[in-house]
Design a protein around this motif. Structure first.
Motif, PDB file in Angstrom:
ATOM      1  N   MET A   1       0.833  -1.217   0.000  1.00 51.95           N
ATOM      2  CA  MET A   1       0.000   0.000   0.000  1.00 51.95           C
ATOM      3  C   MET A   1       0.864   1.262   0.000  1.00 51.95           C
ATOM      4  N   LYS A   2       2.007   1.185   0.739  1.00 49.13           N
ATOM      5  CA  LYS A   2       2.891   2.345   0.774  1.00 49.13           C
ATOM      6  C   LYS A   2       3.442   2.632  -0.619  1.00 49.13           C
ATOM      7  N   THR A   3       3.798   1.540  -1.336  1.00 45.59           N
ATOM      8  CA  THR A   3       4.325   1.722  -2.695  1.00 45.59           C
ATOM      9  C   THR A   3       3.267   2.299  -3.620  1.00 45.59           C
ATOM     10  N   ARG A   4       2.049   1.791  -3.487  1.00 43.23           N
ATOM     11  CA  ARG A   4       0.954   2.293  -4.337  1.00 43.23           C
ATOM     12  C   ARG A   4       0.662   3.766  -4.040  1.00 43.23           C
ATOM     13  N   GLU A   6       2.772   6.003  -2.917  1.00 39.33           N
ATOM     14  CA  GLU A   6       3.855   6.815  -3.467  1.00 39.33           C
ATOM     15  C   GLU A   6       3.704   7.000  -4.969  1.00 39.33           C
ATOM     16  N   GLN A   7       3.241   5.934  -5.653  1.00 44.60           N
ATOM     17  CA  GLN A   7       3.016   6.032  -7.103  1.00 44.60           C
ATOM     18  C   GLN A   7       1.920   7.056  -7.429  1.00 44.60           C
ATOM     19  N   ILE A   8       0.842   7.022  -6.632  1.00 49.56           N
ATOM     20  CA  ILE A   8      -0.258   7.978  -6.851  1.00 49.56           C
ATOM     21  C   ILE A   8       0.237   9.407  -6.635  1.00 49.56           C
ATOM     22  N   ALA A  12       0.413  12.240  -9.564  1.00 51.58           N
ATOM     23  CA  ALA A  12      -0.387  13.466  -9.435  1.00 51.58           C
ATOM     24  C   ALA A  12       0.487  14.710  -9.593  1.00 51.58           C
ATOM     25  N   ILE A  13       1.670  14.726  -8.918  1.00 49.56           N
ATOM     26  CA  ILE A  13       2.554  15.887  -8.990  1.00 49.56           C
ATOM     27  C   ILE A  13       3.063  16.087 -10.406  1.00 49.56           C
ATOM     28  N   SER A  14       3.367  14.979 -11.095  1.00 44.38           N
ATOM     29  CA  SER A  14       3.846  15.069 -12.472  1.00 44.38           C
ATOM     30  C   SER A  14       2.774  15.642 -13.401  1.00 44.38           C
ATOM     31  N   GLN A  59      -2.153   8.031   8.420  1.00 46.61           N
ATOM     32  CA  GLN A  59      -1.329   9.245   8.443  1.00 46.61           C
ATOM     33  C   GLN A  59      -0.624   9.433   7.109  1.00 46.61           C
ATOM     34  N   MET A  60      -0.120   8.350   6.511  1.00 46.50           N
ATOM     35  CA  MET A  60       0.567   8.434   5.223  1.00 46.50           C
ATOM     36  C   MET A  60      -0.384   8.929   4.128  1.00 46.50           C
ATOM     37  N   VAL A  61      -1.639   8.427   4.162  1.00 47.22           N
ATOM     38  CA  VAL A  61      -2.626   8.861   3.163  1.00 47.22           C
ATOM     39  C   VAL A  61      -2.932  10.345   3.319  1.00 47.22           C
ATOM     40  N   ASN A  62      -3.106  10.792   4.569  1.00 44.14           N
ATOM     41  CA  ASN A  62      -3.421  12.216   4.802  1.00 44.14           C
ATOM     42  C   ASN A  62      -2.266  13.119   4.378  1.00 44.14           C
ATOM     43  N   GLU A  63      -1.017  12.663   4.628  1.00 44.87           N
ATOM     44  CA  GLU A  63       0.138  13.460   4.213  1.00 44.87           C
ATOM     45  C   GLU A  63       0.208  13.566   2.695  1.00 44.87           C
TER      46      GLU A  63
END
Length: 342
Positions: A1-4, A6-8, A12-14, A59-63
């Protein structure tokens, strides 16, 4: 999930960095953060995360959401600033240039002529009265002493609305307004009735199926033809100049007796004769006469006690003469080159 996650975030930023319009930016927002967006879908899989890891993953999702929203807002501000700067450059005003002159409208020559006629008669104590353009046959003809077999009642001259009965028509003259006023019984009467009238005429330089008339009426005790002559002579002097002379010629109108047509001395040549007056020195201007006793009687006025006079003026004729216009059609063609002269 952490990898997914980070990909999202990186995706998004790109996409945001390569966006060049507010519309596309909003589409990215919906695709990532909307109800059916990628980040929302990721949150739905939280049920598969071990209970002890859920706070950390949340917390990771909210960040990630916070960072994506921050980048969105910053890029949105840059786009709006660029658009504003481009618009300001395009809308630069050179204050040293001369200002554009506003095109202001003005009165039509018919209106100018009508106001001049009304000014003269109101100054004599007349009241301006208006009436309906759709009139009953009685007020347009019968009450004016025009019998049923009179040529003026032929449908070739009059626009009838109810042809079966012939009761309703488009008025051919504003004299019907005078009848309405006389029927009210408020005497004495000094009135002017301007308005649009309709007749089945061919359009040419001097005729139109729709034109304007100005009817005048005075009813009081001891009114004579001398009062009529003096009133109209003063009107002509006020309208065409103090040196203007008038001439009355016998004529016939069903609603006046005696009747006359009034000519004015040509204001171009002073009565000597010219092209404008066709060499005669005189110009026909209006019809007039003493109100027929039968007309007074039909309107409820005692002709033994009251007398009166009436006159009718063609507004277009006044405008044509006063401003030396050769063709009446010019008044209605809305040619701006012609109208600007007034």
């Amino acid at each position: 999930m952490k990898t997914r996650l980070e990909q999202i975030r990186e995706k998004a930023i790109s996409q945001i960095s390569g966006c060049d319009s507010a519309e596309k930016l909003n589409e990215i927002r919906v695709a990532i953060l909307g109800k059916k967006g990628e980040l929302t879908d990721l949150l739905k899989s939280m049920k598969d995360v071990a209970p002890e890891d859920r706070p950390k993953v949340g917390q990771m999702v909210n960040e990630a959401r916070t960072e994506i929203e921050r980048v969105l807002e910053e890029h949105k501000s840059r786009i709006e600033r660029a658009l504003r700067e481009a618009r300001m450059k395009a809308e630069v005003i050179d204050v040293t240039l001369p200002a554009g002159k506003a095109q202001i409208g003005h009165r039509h020559p018919n209106t100018i002529a009508l106001e001049e006629v009304e000014r003269i008669f109101v100054g004599m104590g007349y009241e301006v009265v208006e009436g309906s353009e759709v009139e009953k046959d009685y007020y347009n003809f019968e009450a004016l002493n025009i019998p049923a077999d009179h040529p003026a009642k032929d449908e070739q001259d009059t626009f009838y609305i109810t042809c079966e009965s012939g009761d309703i028509l488009l008025r051919t003259q504003t004299s019907g307004v005078q009848v309405h006023e006389m029927e009210k019984g408020r005497l004495p009467i000094r009135m002017l009735a301007p308005g649009r009238v309709f007749r089945s005429d061919e359009v040419d330089a001097t005729h139109s199926p729709c034109f304007h008339q100005i009817e005048g009426l005075v009813v009081d005790k001891h009114i004579t033809f001398a009062d009529l002559k003096g009133t109209l002579a003063e009107f002509a002097k006020e309208l065409f100049g103090r040196e203007t002379r008038v001439k009355f010629r016998p004529h016939h109108f069903p609603f006046t007796e005696p009747s006359a047509e009034m000519d004015v001395s040509c204001f171009k040549c002073g009565g000597k004769g010219c092209r404008f007056c066709k060499g005669s020195g005189w110009i026909e201007i209006l019809g007039c006469g003493m109100v027929h006793p039968h007309v007074l009687e039909m309107s409820g006025i005692d002709p033994e006690e009251y007398t009166g006079f009436a006159f009718g003026i063609g507004l277009e004729r006044i405008a044509l003469l006063k401003y030396e216009i050769d063709d009446m059609r010019l008044l209605y063609e809305n040619d701006i080159r012609f109208l600007r002269q007034f």
